[in-house]
Write an enzyme that holds these catalytic residues in place. Sequence first.
Site, PDB file in Angstrom:
ATOM      1  N   GLU A  49       0.860  -1.175   0.000  1.00  0.00           N
ATOM      2  CA  GLU A  49       0.000   0.000   0.000  1.00  0.00           C
ATOM      3  C   GLU A  49       0.895   1.222   0.000  1.00  0.00           C
ATOM      4  OE1 GLU A  49      -2.671   0.407   3.273  1.00  0.00           O
ATOM      5  OE2 GLU A  49      -3.399  -1.631   3.073  1.00  0.00           O
ATOM      6  N   ASP A  60      -5.455   8.715  10.875  1.00  0.00           N
ATOM      7  CA  ASP A  60      -4.126   8.219  11.191  1.00  0.00           C
ATOM      8  C   ASP A  60      -3.637   8.669  12.559  1.00  0.00           C
ATOM      9  OD1 ASP A  60      -3.146   6.641   8.913  1.00  0.00           O
ATOM     10  OD2 ASP A  60      -3.546   8.487   7.788  1.00  0.00           O
ATOM     11  N   TYR A 174     -10.916  -4.710   3.803  1.00  0.00           N
ATOM     12  CA  TYR A 174      -9.991  -4.233   4.841  1.00  0.00           C
ATOM     13  C   TYR A 174     -10.744  -4.231   6.171  1.00  0.00           C
ATOM     14  CZ  TYR A 174      -6.121  -1.247   6.599  1.00  0.00           C
ATOM     15  OH  TYR A 174      -5.038  -0.738   7.258  1.00  0.00           O
TER      16      TYR A 174
END
Lengths: 263, 407
Positions: A49, A60, A174
Amino acid sequence: MNRIDLKFQQLRKAGKKAFIAYITAGYPSLEATEALVLALEESGADIIELGIPFSDPMADGPTIQEASFKALENGTTVRKILDMVRAIRRVSNIPLALMTYYNPVFHVGDAHFVEAAAAAGIDGLIIPDLPPDEAKELRAACLAHDVANIFFLSPTTTAARIAPIAKASTGFIYFVSVAGVTGSRKSIPAEIARDIRAAKKVTDKPVCIGFGVSTPEEVKAMANISDGVIVGSAIIKEITKHSGQKDMPARVAAFVQKLSSAL
Amino acid sequence: MRKKRLSVKKNKFPDKTGHYGDLGGRFVPETLMAILIDLEQELKNALKDPAFKKEFRYYLKDFANRPTSLYYAERLSRELKTLKVYLKREDLLHTGAHKINNTLGQIILARRMKKTRIIAETGAGQHGVATATVCALFGLKCVVYMGAEDVKRQALNVVRMRLLGAEVVPVQSGTKTLKDAMNEAIRDWVTNVKDTYYLIGTVAGPHPYPMMVREFQKIIGQEARQQFLKKEKKLPDYVLACVGGGSNAMGIFYPFFYDASVSLIGVEAAGHGLDTGAHSAAICKGAAGVLHGCKSALLQNADGQVQNAHSIAAGLDYPGVGPEHYYYKKIGRADYVAITDKEAIGGLKLLSRTEGIIPALESSHALAYLPKLARQVKGKKTVIVCLSGRGDKDMGTIQEVLDHESH
């Protein structure tokens, strides 16, 4: 066939699980990223990725935030990243997915972005702030260019959403190990095995686990209950640790080797 | 600007999926989707529930001090000559600005949802203070994220929040201002989504926030419309409000939406000037983009990276804007203009001198547009300005400006 689909087909046939490595493109430099991709491929990464750095990385944790800001300071742009991907494609066939927030995609237009990414040799897109509910145009573009459109399941996903998300997701699904942001944490909740089983009931697509996976033990445990494991922040930390050293890619590769061999 | 016909059916926006045309929506990590769907349902139930409405009204009246007056600014009007100006006095509310309307509504909702921990973002500190206030009122734990730069610039509001029992977390990432505070609040929320309620202060964020904040702020426009009708026996020609995220403007615009004869004008912050790159005028100078959960106008560079905003008014210092405003712009229902830092100071001085009211720097942007409007209109026109907050919090900034001017 899309390189991600092909990879999972091969892995399945061999009875193996996928090791997916995340790195932020342009951190510490695009040259380093290019070298890292090739080194990680050598050390057992099945899919890579590439994170497009963004000014406001709200999903994040501190490690990837910091890498993103540094990459942006270095002048990393989508165009330069795709140029690098083209260079990688001259020597490698490793499946590559772009991980990006939605605005850099939306800004140039979904169709245009996907077309450019596919032409450069990108195989998949992962966009954490774009649930399938808002992704009609992007999905059409991905379908047209045979680019995998990878969507997320989370421990908070309601039962009613699992099937439509699984259906919309292509390449793999995911699975976010824990409600939170990227980055290592003390433990991964035990309920994850149950959540993965629930997802597996409605889909035969590969389900891979990411967020907070950082040690060989965790890689092994997560791989046992899924089709693959995604490691990001732990690799970025390793890059930071060896930043400035000539053999940084080799050292990071050695670290990844330890993780991927736990599969 | 008034001639464009509106094709929007009554109460049809946002649509069922939370969109205003192709704007708004829910651009969030999957982990937050369930709580947003849940929140939307809880909000719908609450807005229909007489018990909720009664409780909300009670606190608005007895705690926040509603209704606020609609004040005829006679000396200001005389100076402007062509405009008869009324001020909607949100500055007279408890905590000094309109922000309390929304925080009261949301805290009552959060309690119904059995959430025990409240988080919020703040720029100038006004929304942070309003959130800390309602958390103290109901005895709930409160964490406020504030950019480290803003913590320095708005030190007094940090003291207020801490006195009210809130934990103020200085955010060190990115530009260390409001947008980074919002990023950090979202990160907290996604991590603690089970027990935590995110109390957003403006008409932005993922659906249902833009709609919810509008619903809790529309009391401003409902009151103003009634008060004006009573005083003038007609509707105003213009309604003016400043726009950062746009909550006070949406609050006063929305109840006038179907009054086609009323011109709605939102005033953005032009900072050092629209051509300097140092401004917060997302509608006037931005392009469509996605930030903090919604699609709207956004200041961004050629690569889709969010650009830093600037305004002397910390409450306008944000690179985005609520999606409903951009929608109003696109369908031609409202116009958006921009006022520079310098002009805003002029607006602040004008009202202070003519009416004995010191406005917040944010509201001063709307006031500063009055002389410009006065020169454009033909004959005598009526206008309501949303005086969204008082200027006490800005005295440090004003002092610096005045010192600079005298040198």
